[in-house]
Design an enzyme around this catalytic site. Structure first.
Site, PDB file in Angstrom:
ATOM      1  N   GLU A 552       5.274  -5.055   1.041  1.00 55.31           N
ATOM      2  CA  GLU A 552       5.222  -3.293   0.923  1.00 55.31           C
ATOM      3  C   GLU A 552       4.085  -3.012   0.975  1.00 55.31           C
ATOM      4  O   GLU A 552       3.385  -3.270  -0.113  1.00 55.31           O
ATOM      5  CB  GLU A 552       5.856  -2.919  -0.065  1.00 55.31           C
ATOM      6  CG  GLU A 552       7.502  -3.104  -0.392  1.00 55.31           C
ATOM      7  CD  GLU A 552       8.765  -2.728  -1.283  1.00 55.31           C
ATOM      8  OE1 GLU A 552       9.846  -2.443  -0.472  1.00 55.31           O
ATOM      9  OE2 GLU A 552       7.785  -1.820  -2.013  1.00 55.31           O
ATOM     10  N   CYS A 553       3.486  -2.246   1.947  1.00 51.66           N
ATOM     11  CA  CYS A 553       2.413  -1.339   2.501  1.00 51.66           C
ATOM     12  C   CYS A 553       1.038  -2.229   1.757  1.00 51.66           C
ATOM     13  O   CYS A 553       0.767  -3.020   2.673  1.00 51.66           O
ATOM     14  CB  CYS A 553       2.697  -0.196   2.160  1.00 51.66           C
ATOM     15  SG  CYS A 553       1.110   0.885   2.019  1.00 51.66           S
TER      16      CYS A 553
END
Length: 1024
Positions: A552-553
């Site tokens: 994530e990210c």
């Protein structure tokens, strides 16, 4: 779901005119109003009936009304809002929450308490929930006798769930309460008897289950929400300070954050010693707010919830959904409002009054004033707030030492602040000293009980195998963002969570069968991540071999080939770069195809928060579809995107990931990385006169310049215009009177205390020639120009050396008593050491001239230790304008101080030594426009210096604490030459008295240049 309240205890049922009016959140009311006739309520078929299940929360009922179990009935709207009403208006309820008379408490629907327990001719006994016509009444006791009265609630109020009452008399009777007497259905697997619980007689329980550790529902949790009118008022500072101060009293404190933010919970964890938690109705669900709050607060004495943005700011277009006010209402929590009073005084009362009256469902129970100036200022603001009837719980004054520095996504995470523990201790002390903690606790204890069970991860996921596979979770300073419930769900699903540090660990944890790479700042720590080539290679092999991976990210960036040109893992055919644009939004994406986290079409709620872009935006198999746009990268064992998911709101994703991990094979052993090629390049020529060596000599041949301490920011337009005007006026001889007046005005000095010079270098030359110095002394390590000037004037300067083991602090006692000239820098070049003004002032004595070189003082926000405005006998201050204002070719500076010394310097200065363009620049940079721009540049330098210092700390490089636009670092012998061979110029430090060639001075630059330096240092450190 709300249920009909249970019969309240007798002590909770005072008469309306009695102690109920004194309780927090209750209002006094007028005498009974005339009851309406049924004809008045034709607009609703049930108007006039009795409702017992008045709800609190988002229905907007007056605080405390629903908890009392009062029998009430709904009537028409307040008369003055109904122009078509023929009868006389009823008297409005008087008195607002603060007990002030002659105010309409609230317009909307009326709730009329039935007199003497008589409910339109019906029996007094309370009916059982869900009972149809003809069934036995509930044997529980009737409600108490109350005085008839009327209260108001909002138009959108929801009255007691109509489905829980008897049907309309005109409708046929419903099903019996018990549909059959046969054996009950088997409870769902893994539910542990919930909700199919039966007693010994195989009957469903009537009413509440017994309270206790295993099945408690009604929970008493003291709690409060810390909110503010807007961002920047100090919510994080005050909330974290409250947590730390309460924990300092020996209380178990649970910290929570409204919204998706990861950074604030890190400070909460540091203050409380417990994991920080998030409460976000969008990411999870409104119905989970109380269960998640209770889960995070298990065993806590008090819960403190920090709000997000302004009190009523939520999802755009959602009318306050997911706002702090929304969460406060869902959790039935009182609000403490933090208000920045630095730019107002009495007007703060109006702000508080408006916030308190905006939404009647939110109870602002107290106010803390932040960033107050003088005691008079604080008192004026406090009086204004207290005039609204809301108490002021404390006043905090300005103290930059307890505020968290800003990172490009918000605050700097606690894990990245080595001084965080010290700042937290100071903050806790300030809060304990200036905030009434007893009053805060009393407000928190007035929060009502919560009728819910704590969230339990084991109720939402289950192990899919008998073993406990290892899930390696990225941690350390580069990966600080993940929700605590994420790892709890993985553990409940039978996985063993093992953290690893991508910046330091050489390989993945043994037996890794799954990877979770959460959020953080890999772009900030790109040097350390890139330098760890062995882990990058191991991770790439694991992802490509099919180890289940969620990124994530920050995890997405780490899996790319590069971030701002720094090599990363390379498991994705994509590259990432920093951008000036912040992407911040809630999203409602759907899985674009069958992948690791679930089947195609699965919809979730997420948030996105970054300042980078990835090219391409998605791979051949996108992870998500967001507003009909494909994003991210996915596969049977991969899900990588910018989107953050709170798995407590979507436990099915956690289950899918855990199932894949149970089925995966362990990662192979780490491969041996390939050593980098050795950089070659020309070494520096020998230095014939170290005291005359300057950084500009090294910044040549197209090298990345980290040697010269001049700002690389563009000059402001007004300064450019001033320089052009100076060139245009160069047809005549320079006239310096305007420049002297401007400098004198800036520092509050007389004109005869000012001498404008052609930079600091001319000032030192004038000082060296001004008198026949008997024993001149220069404090070192220090800018060497004073030594050069004194030698040129025929003097032999002595040296006082500050030691590295003392962080180059000055000991005034080391200065010889008979020294008649003392020169010291502040902040000192090259150490960056900022000496206390009192320490330097103590050097002054009769017969001695003290020269303070403040060439870099304008890089210090606020200039707290300057002596430029202080008049002391024998004291003079030298300032330079070339560094901050990016004009090394315009020699401009000045001296301010003892007029007798300044007169001697003026006597040595040649006519017209300062050119007209420089004089125009002096006037421009002393004006009002310059002050704000100088502060902005100084604060930007602080942020950029933090990137450099953090990166060097990750590489275990010793750094001297600095307040200047440079840092002194012990890189080790030979590193200077290796960096030059790699195309980077840094200032060698062995030419400064007291330093050797293991030190180097590094100029603070924009983060991209700094990260290039750090990457180069890290790669060399890994192989040397």
């Amino acid at each position: 779901m709300w249920s009909t309240p249970p019969p309240p205890r007798a002590r909770e049922q005072p008469d309306a005119a009695g102690q109920a009016a004194d309780r927090a959140g209750r209002r006094p009311h007028d005498a009974a109003a005339t009851q309406p006739t049924p004809a008045d309520g034709a607009h609703r078929q049930w108007q006039g009936e009795v409702h017992r299940g008045v709800r609190n929360g988002d229905a907007g009922v007056e605080p405390g009304l629903g908890r009392r179990g009062l029998p009430v009935r709904e009537v028409g709207k307040v008369a003055h809002r109904r122009a078509d009403r023929a009868r006389a208006p009823r008297p409005a309820a008087r008195g607002d929450r603060r007990g002030r008379a002659d105010r309409v408490a609230q317009d909307g629907l009326g709730l009329v308490v039935e007199p003497q327990g008589r409910h339109r001719g019906r029996p007094c006994g309370r009916r059982g929930r869900g009972l149809g016509r003809g069934q036995a009444a509930d044997p529980r006791r009737a409600p108490p006798v109350l005085r008839p009265r009327r209260v108001h609630v909002p138009d959108a109020v929801g009255l007691g769930g109509r489905r829980r009452r008897r049907r309309d008399p005109r409708q046929p009777a419903g099903h019996p309460a018990r549909r059959r007497d046969g054996p009950p259905r088997r409870p769902p697997a893994g539910r542990g008897g919930r909700p199919g619980h039966r007693d010994a007689a195989r009957e469903a329980p009537d009413g509440r289950r017994a309270e206790g550790p295993a099945r408690h529902r009604v929970v008493s949790l003291p709690r409060l929400v810390v909110a503010a009118p807007a961002s920047g008022h100090g919510k994080t500072t005050v909330a974290t300070g409250l947590m730390a101060a309460l924990a300092g009293r020996g209380l178990a404190v649970s910290g929570h954050k409204v919204g998706p933010d990861y950074i604030d919970p890190g400070y909460h964890a540091l203050a409380t010693g417990r994991p920080g938690r998030n409460l976000d109705p969008h990411l999870t669900d409104p119905s989970l707010m109380v269960p998640l709050l209770l889960h995070g607060a298990r065993g806590a004495d008090v819960a403190v919830v920090e709000g997000v943005m302004g009190l009523f700011d939520g999802r755009i277009g959602g009318d306050g959904f997911a706002s702090t006010a929304h969460v406060a209402t869902l959790t039935d929590s009182p609000v403490v409002l933090v208000v920045d009073v630095s730019h107002a005084s009495r007007s703060i009362g109006a702000v508080v009054h408006g916030m308190a009256g905006f939404d009647p469902t939110v109870t602002i129970a107290g106010v803390i004033l932040n960033k107050a100036g003088s005691p008079r200022h604080a008192a004026e603001a406090a009086r204004a707030v207290e005039s609204t009837g809301i108490p002021v719980l404390g006043v905090l004054h300005r103290d930059d030492g307890v505020s968290a520095p800003s990172r490009h996504l918000g605050l700097v995470p606690a894990e990245e602040r080595d001084e965080a523990a010290g700042a937290l201790e100071r903050l806790a002390g300030q809060v304990a000293a200036h905030v009434d903690l007893d009053a805060v606790l009393e407000l928190a204890r007035q929060a009502p009980t919560l009728d819910a069970q704590p969230w339990d991860p084991a109720a939402h996921v289950r192990p899919s195998g008998a073993d406990s596979p290892v899930v390696a979770v990225a941690a350390g300073r580069a990966f600080t963002f993940r929700y605590a419930e994420t790892t709890e769900l993985l553990e409940a699903a039978g996985c063993t969570v093992v953290p690893f540090d991508p910046a330091r660990d050489a390989h993945l944890p043994a037996g890794t069968r799954g990877l979770y790479l959460g959020g953080g700042f890999p772009e900030v720590h790109a040097a350390a991540l890139s330098a760890n080539a062995s882990l990058r290679a191991h991770l790439r092999e694991a992802v490509l071999d099919g180890v289940p991976t969620v990124a994530e990210c920050a995890g997405l960036l780490y899996l790319c080939r590069s971030v701002d040109g720094h090599p990363m893992v390379g498991a994705l055919d994509a590259d990432a770069v920093m951008t000036p644009r912040l992407t911040l939004s809630y999203r409602r994406p759907a899985l674009a195809a069958d992948q690791l986290l679930g089947p195609a079409g699965t919809t979730v709620t997420t948030h996105e928060f970054h300042r980078t872009t990835v090219t391409p935006v998605h791979g051949d198999r996108p992870a998500w579809t967001v507003d009909d746009h494909a994003v991210g990268f996915s596969g049977p064992t991969l899900s990588a995107s910018y989107l953050h998911v709170h798995w407590a709101g979507h436990p099915g994703l956690a289950q899918s990931f855990a199932d894949a991990v149970h089925s995966a094979a362990p990662v192979a052993s780490a491969p041996a990385p390939t050593p980098p090629a050795t950089a070659t390049g020309a070494s520096l020529p020998p230095v014939t006169d170290p005291l005359r060596h300057h950084g500009d000599v090294e910044a040549s041949d197209g090298l990345l310049d980290l040697a010269v301490n001049v700002s690389r920011l563009p000059r402001p337009a007004w300064l450019e215009q001033a320089l052009r005007d100076g060139v245009a006026g160069s047809a005549s001889y320079p006239e310096s009177s305007a420049a002297h007046v401007a400098v004198a005005r800036r520092h509050g000095r007389e004109v005869d205390e000012v001498l404008v010079t052609a930079g600091a270098a001319e000032a030192f030359s004038l000082i060296a020639r001004a008198r026949r110095w008997r024993r001149p002394v220069v404090v070192h390590p220090q800018f060497t120009e004073p030594d050069v000037a004194l030698r040129a004037a025929g003097h032999v300067p002595g040296h006082v050396l500050c030691r590295a083991e003392d962080d180059f602090a000055l000991d005034p006692g080391a200065v010889p008593d008979d020294a008649d000239l003392v020169v010291v820098g502040n902040p000192t070049n090259p150490t960056g050491r900022l000496h206390a003004a009192s320490t330097l002032a103590s050097l002054c004595r009769p017969g001695r001239v003290v020269v303070i070189d403040e060439a870099f003082m304008d890089f210090v926000p606020g200039e707290p230790q300057t002596l430029s405005s202080r008049a002391l006998p024998g004291l003079v201050v030298v300032r330079s304008l070339t560094k901050l204002w990016s004009m090394p070719g315009i020699r401009a500076g000045y001296v301010v101080g003892d007029p007798a010394v300044v007169a001697d310097l003026r006597g040595q200065q040649a006519p017209w030594s300062v050119g007209t363009p420089a004089l125009h620049a002096v006037v421009a940079t002393a004006g009002p426009d310059a002050a704000a721009e100088a502060e902005r540049r100084a604060r930007l330098a602080v942020q950029h210096r933090r990137v450099l210092v953090d990166g060097l700390a990750e590489l275990s490089v010793d750094v001297v604490p600095s307040d200047a636009p440079f840092v002194l670092a012990r890189l080790g012998r030979g590193t200077h030459a290796r960096l030059r061979g790699a195309g980077i110029a840094v200032r060698r430090a062995d030419t400064f008295p007291g330093l050797d060639d293991s030190w180097a001075r590094l100029a603070v630059r924009e983060p991209e240049a700094t990260r290039h330096l750090l990457t180069t240092l890290g790669v060399h450190a890994a192989w040397n």
